[in-house]
Design an enzyme around this catalytic site. Structure first.
Site, PDB file in Angstrom:
ATOM      1  N   HIS A  36      45.480  29.560  37.829  1.00 26.47           N
ATOM      2  CA  HIS A  36      46.428  28.330  38.499  1.00 26.47           C
ATOM      3  C   HIS A  36      47.801  28.471  37.745  1.00 26.47           C
ATOM      4  CE1 HIS A  36      43.607  26.341  41.151  1.00 26.47           C
ATOM      5  NE2 HIS A  36      42.821  26.956  40.452  1.00 26.47           N
ATOM      6  N   ASP A  96      32.778  31.914  45.515  1.00 24.24           N
ATOM      7  CA  ASP A  96      34.079  32.061  45.050  1.00 24.24           C
ATOM      8  C   ASP A  96      34.228  33.055  44.094  1.00 24.24           C
ATOM      9  OD1 ASP A  96      36.820  31.897  44.445  1.00 24.24           O
ATOM     10  OD2 ASP A  96      36.776  29.686  44.942  1.00 24.24           O
ATOM     11  N   ASP A 101      41.578  36.408  43.746  1.00 25.68           N
ATOM     12  CA  ASP A 101      40.865  35.071  43.822  1.00 25.68           C
ATOM     13  C   ASP A 101      40.652  35.064  45.300  1.00 25.68           C
ATOM     14  OD1 ASP A 101      39.522  32.531  43.984  1.00 25.68           O
ATOM     15  OD2 ASP A 101      41.119  31.550  43.037  1.00 25.68           O
ATOM     16  N   HIS A 125      46.999  28.314  45.362  1.00 26.54           N
ATOM     17  CA  HIS A 125      47.956  28.257  44.135  1.00 26.54           C
ATOM     18  C   HIS A 125      48.518  29.619  43.852  1.00 26.54           C
ATOM     19  CE1 HIS A 125      44.022  30.228  42.307  1.00 26.54           C
ATOM     20  NE2 HIS A 125      43.516  29.394  43.351  1.00 26.54           N
ATOM     21  N   GLU A 162      43.811  29.046  50.282  1.00 30.81           N
ATOM     22  CA  GLU A 162      42.153  28.514  50.399  1.00 30.81           C
ATOM     23  C   GLU A 162      42.007  27.225  51.145  1.00 30.81           C
ATOM     24  OE1 GLU A 162      40.110  27.953  46.668  1.00 30.81           O
ATOM     25  OE2 GLU A 162      42.205  28.139  45.629  1.00 30.81           O
ATOM     26  N   GLU A 173      39.053  32.293  51.488  1.00 31.75           N
ATOM     27  CA  GLU A 173      40.236  32.480  50.588  1.00 31.75           C
ATOM     28  C   GLU A 173      40.533  33.873  50.523  1.00 31.75           C
ATOM     29  OE1 GLU A 173      39.542  31.359  46.470  1.00 31.75           O
ATOM     30  OE2 GLU A 173      41.443  31.046  45.980  1.00 31.75           O
TER      31      GLU A 173
HETATM   32 MN    MN Z   1      38.669  31.019  44.524  1.00 37.82          MN
HETATM   33 MN    MN Z   2      41.649  29.714  44.145  1.00 42.30          MN
END
Ligand code: MN
Ligand code: MN
Length: 304
Positions: free
Chosen positions: A169, A90, A101, A161, A194, A289
């Site tokens: 977030h 990630d 992200d 998010h 995600e 994601e």
């Molecule tokens: Mn992530």
């Molecule tokens: Mn994320």
């Protein structure tokens, strides 16, 4: 209060962050191998981001098998990528605080490949649906259906998010299952989407684990020690409200002073700790994601 759509300048920076993140993700997908030190994967990702002109928005997460998220290498990590494992990498990138992200799952055992494919397909389906006016509950329902139609299970307590400037977030969460009291997606919002997928016999939820390797600045407080004050200043200046790893603090001060200062910052709650998330029944988890910008007739996938 409603967030204003990002300025043209902000969108440019998001696009640049997205370009960096997607290239690094594709590179690490080829780079990661069984038996490789996990810390090499983290450092490969973080240095590739910097070489391309971005900054890591959080430490590279390498979460293995039943660990769903929030695991990075501590300093001197000797662990390696296990044989036959499901490895989620990630990646967060920011350009001037504008965060994207993105994540990819690599699988070293064909038995778990369906989890990876289901996560990717659910993500594709979600992205196709995202546009102003769509409800988060419809989105969650579609993600859930995409996963369940493959005989698998979404992880119900991990969500997508919104992201904000220097914030991972921010604001609204996007559940990966159908839910009541949903909200409408709005023009100009930026979301990380995600889906997490596990097996049908799993509980389908994560719980927190013991390991803690990711932290962020939480609050200022009067501190007695010079070292604690100096270390907290360093953290706030360098990472602001973004998560960091202890690996990133090693040049802040000599090791002898650092360890005590860091411990005190944790116990005084000046820092926030992120525990790892583990699938509650110990089943394997895959994740996919992307970060998207909601535009008039759909969404722009920033990390494609
Ligand atoms: Mn992530
Ligand atoms: Mn994320």
């Amino acid at each position: 209060m409603k967030a204003r759509p990002p300025s043209e300048e902000a969108v440019k920076k998001l696009i640049e962050a997205g370009r960096i993140a997607s290239r690094v993700r594709e590179a690490v997908k080829k780079y990661v191998r069984e038996g490789m030190p996990i810390i090499d994967v983290c450092e490969f990702v973080e240095s590739s981001i910097r070489e391309r002109g971005g900054e890591p928005a959080f430490p590279c997460n390498v979460s293995i098998n039943e660990v769903a998220a929030h695991s990075t290498s501590p300093p001197g990590d000797v662990r390696t990528i296990p044989e036959g494992s499901v490895v989620k990498v990630d990646i967060g990138v920011h350009v001037d605080g504008y965060v994207v992200d993105t994540a990819v799952t690599t699988c070293f055992n064909a038995d778990w490949e369906p989890l990876v494919l289901a996560a990717e397909e659910a993500l594709k389906e979600a992205v196709k649906l995202l546009r102003p006016g769509v409800s988060s509950s419809e989105l969650g329902f579609r993600i859930q259906r995409a996963i369940e139609s493959k005989g698998l299970k979404p992880v119900s307590n991990l969500t997508g998010h919104q992201v904000g400037r220097y914030l991972i977030h921010a604001g609204k969460a996007l559940p990966n299952v159908a839910h009541s009291f949903g909200f409408k997606i709005e023009l100009g919002e930026v979301y990380a989407v995600e889906p997490f997928v596990t097996t049908a016999d799993a509980v389908g939820k994560v719980k927190t684990g013991r390991e803690v390797t990711i932290f962020r600045f939480q609050r200022r407080k009067p501190l007695k020690g010079v070292d604690e004050r100096e270390l907290l200043d360093y953290i706030e200046r360098r990472f602001r409200t973004l998560p960091f790893a202890e690996r990133w603090l090693l040049n802040a001060m000599p090791k002898g002073r650092y360890e005590e200062a860091f411990r005190k910052l944790l116990s005084s709650k000046c820092l926030f700790s992120y525990p790892i998330f583990v699938e509650a029944s110990g089943k394997r988890v895959a994740q996919a994601e992307h970060t998207v910008l909601i535009v008039e007739n759909g969404c722009l996938i920033l990390t494609e």
